[in-house]
Design a protein around this motif. Structure first.
Motif, PDB file in Angstrom:
ATOM      1  N   TRP A 190       0.813  -1.202   0.000  1.00 38.81           N
ATOM      2  CA  TRP A 190       0.000   0.000   0.000  1.00 38.81           C
ATOM      3  C   TRP A 190       0.852   1.260   0.000  1.00 38.81           C
ATOM      4  O   TRP A 190       0.485   2.274  -0.594  1.00 38.81           O
ATOM      5  CB  TRP A 190      -0.967   0.009   1.176  1.00 38.81           C
ATOM      6  CG  TRP A 190      -2.154  -0.868   0.911  1.00 38.81           C
ATOM      7  CD1 TRP A 190      -2.475  -2.031   1.528  1.00 38.81           C
ATOM      8  CD2 TRP A 190      -3.164  -0.656  -0.075  1.00 38.81           C
ATOM      9  NE1 TRP A 190      -3.613  -2.556   0.989  1.00 38.81           N
ATOM     10  CE2 TRP A 190      -4.072  -1.730   0.006  1.00 38.81           C
ATOM     11  CE3 TRP A 190      -3.398   0.336  -1.018  1.00 38.81           C
ATOM     12  CZ2 TRP A 190      -5.180  -1.831  -0.824  1.00 38.81           C
ATOM     13  CZ3 TRP A 190      -4.517   0.233  -1.843  1.00 38.81           C
ATOM     14  CH2 TRP A 190      -5.389  -0.841  -1.735  1.00 38.81           C
ATOM     15  N   THR A 191       2.004   1.196   0.634  1.00 34.50           N
ATOM     16  CA  THR A 191       2.920   2.341   0.601  1.00 34.50           C
ATOM     17  C   THR A 191       3.414   2.580  -0.815  1.00 34.50           C
ATOM     18  O   THR A 191       3.494   3.726  -1.274  1.00 34.50           O
ATOM     19  CB  THR A 191       4.110   2.102   1.548  1.00 34.50           C
ATOM     20  OG1 THR A 191       3.603   1.888   2.869  1.00 34.50           O
ATOM     21  CG2 THR A 191       5.058   3.281   1.557  1.00 34.50           C
ATOM     22  N   LEU A 192       3.732   1.509  -1.530  1.00 35.17           N
ATOM     23  CA  LEU A 192       4.169   1.647  -2.917  1.00 35.17           C
ATOM     24  C   LEU A 192       3.040   2.153  -3.810  1.00 35.17           C
ATOM     25  O   LEU A 192       3.285   2.955  -4.725  1.00 35.17           O
ATOM     26  CB  LEU A 192       4.711   0.318  -3.436  1.00 35.17           C
ATOM     27  CG  LEU A 192       6.043  -0.122  -2.815  1.00 35.17           C
ATOM     28  CD1 LEU A 192       6.399  -1.521  -3.285  1.00 35.17           C
ATOM     29  CD2 LEU A 192       7.142   0.857  -3.149  1.00 35.17           C
ATOM     30  N   GLU A 252       0.600   4.153  -2.839  1.00 35.14           N
ATOM     31  CA  GLU A 252       0.483   5.578  -2.518  1.00 35.14           C
ATOM     32  C   GLU A 252       1.592   6.385  -3.196  1.00 35.14           C
ATOM     33  O   GLU A 252       1.352   7.453  -3.762  1.00 35.14           O
ATOM     34  CB  GLU A 252       0.535   5.787  -1.011  1.00 35.14           C
ATOM     35  CG  GLU A 252       0.393   7.242  -0.609  1.00 35.14           C
ATOM     36  CD  GLU A 252       0.490   7.437   0.894  1.00 35.14           C
ATOM     37  OE1 GLU A 252       0.384   8.610   1.316  1.00 35.14           O
ATOM     38  OE2 GLU A 252       0.693   6.465   1.628  1.00 35.14           O
ATOM     39  N   LEU A 253       2.801   5.878  -3.145  1.00 32.09           N
ATOM     40  CA  LEU A 253       3.919   6.558  -3.789  1.00 32.09           C
ATOM     41  C   LEU A 253       3.695   6.665  -5.297  1.00 32.09           C
ATOM     42  O   LEU A 253       3.917   7.724  -5.900  1.00 32.09           O
ATOM     43  CB  LEU A 253       5.220   5.815  -3.501  1.00 32.09           C
ATOM     44  CG  LEU A 253       6.478   6.370  -4.147  1.00 32.09           C
ATOM     45  CD1 LEU A 253       6.764   7.773  -3.640  1.00 32.09           C
ATOM     46  CD2 LEU A 253       7.645   5.450  -3.883  1.00 32.09           C
ATOM     47  N   GLY A 254       3.236   5.594  -5.902  1.00 33.71           N
ATOM     48  CA  GLY A 254       2.968   5.619  -7.333  1.00 33.71           C
ATOM     49  C   GLY A 254       1.884   6.616  -7.702  1.00 33.71           C
ATOM     50  O   GLY A 254       1.993   7.326  -8.701  1.00 33.71           O
ATOM     51  N   ARG A 258       1.171   9.339  -6.056  1.00 27.45           N
ATOM     52  CA  ARG A 258       1.739  10.689  -5.910  1.00 27.45           C
ATOM     53  C   ARG A 258       2.611  11.035  -7.111  1.00 27.45           C
ATOM     54  O   ARG A 258       2.614  12.171  -7.573  1.00 27.45           O
ATOM     55  CB  ARG A 258       2.551  10.790  -4.625  1.00 27.45           C
ATOM     56  CG  ARG A 258       1.698  10.836  -3.392  1.00 27.45           C
ATOM     57  CD  ARG A 258       2.558  10.900  -2.164  1.00 27.45           C
ATOM     58  NE  ARG A 258       1.742  10.755  -0.979  1.00 27.45           N
ATOM     59  CZ  ARG A 258       1.775  11.600   0.031  1.00 27.45           C
ATOM     60  NH1 ARG A 258       2.595  12.614   0.018  1.00 27.45           N
ATOM     61  NH2 ARG A 258       1.003  11.409   1.073  1.00 27.45           N
ATOM     62  N   LEU A 259       3.376  10.073  -7.585  1.00 26.01           N
ATOM     63  CA  LEU A 259       4.239  10.327  -8.731  1.00 26.01           C
ATOM     64  C   LEU A 259       3.433  10.521 -10.013  1.00 26.01           C
ATOM     65  O   LEU A 259       3.839  11.278 -10.903  1.00 26.01           O
ATOM     66  CB  LEU A 259       5.242   9.185  -8.918  1.00 26.01           C
ATOM     67  CG  LEU A 259       6.323   9.080  -7.847  1.00 26.01           C
ATOM     68  CD1 LEU A 259       7.130   7.802  -8.042  1.00 26.01           C
ATOM     69  CD2 LEU A 259       7.231  10.294  -7.879  1.00 26.01           C
TER      70      LEU A 259
END
Length: 61
Positions: A42-44, A46-48, A50-51
């Motif tokens: 889930w962190t990945l 979220e990061l994706g 945002r990017l």
């Protein structure tokens, strides 16, 4: 600040951080084996997101 006072504060804070880390590690051991994998996933995501989001225009000053 006197060096003795600084040393006492440093040791106290170090002990607090060690206790916090130990509590975190013991909680991590109790979690299901897939819990870390799920959190990382889930962190990945979220990061994706945002990017991939369109950049906001900078405010004019």
């Amino acid at each position: 600040m006197h060096s003795e006072t600084h040393l006492v504060l440093h040791r106290t804070r170090a002990a607090e951080l060690r206790a916090e880390a130990d509590a975190y590690r013991s909680a991590a051991r109790r979690d299901a084996p897939g819990a870390l994998r799920t959190r990382l996933g889930w962190t990945l995501v979220e990061l994706g997101l945002r990017l991939a989001a369109a950049p906001r225009p900078a405010p004019a000053v």
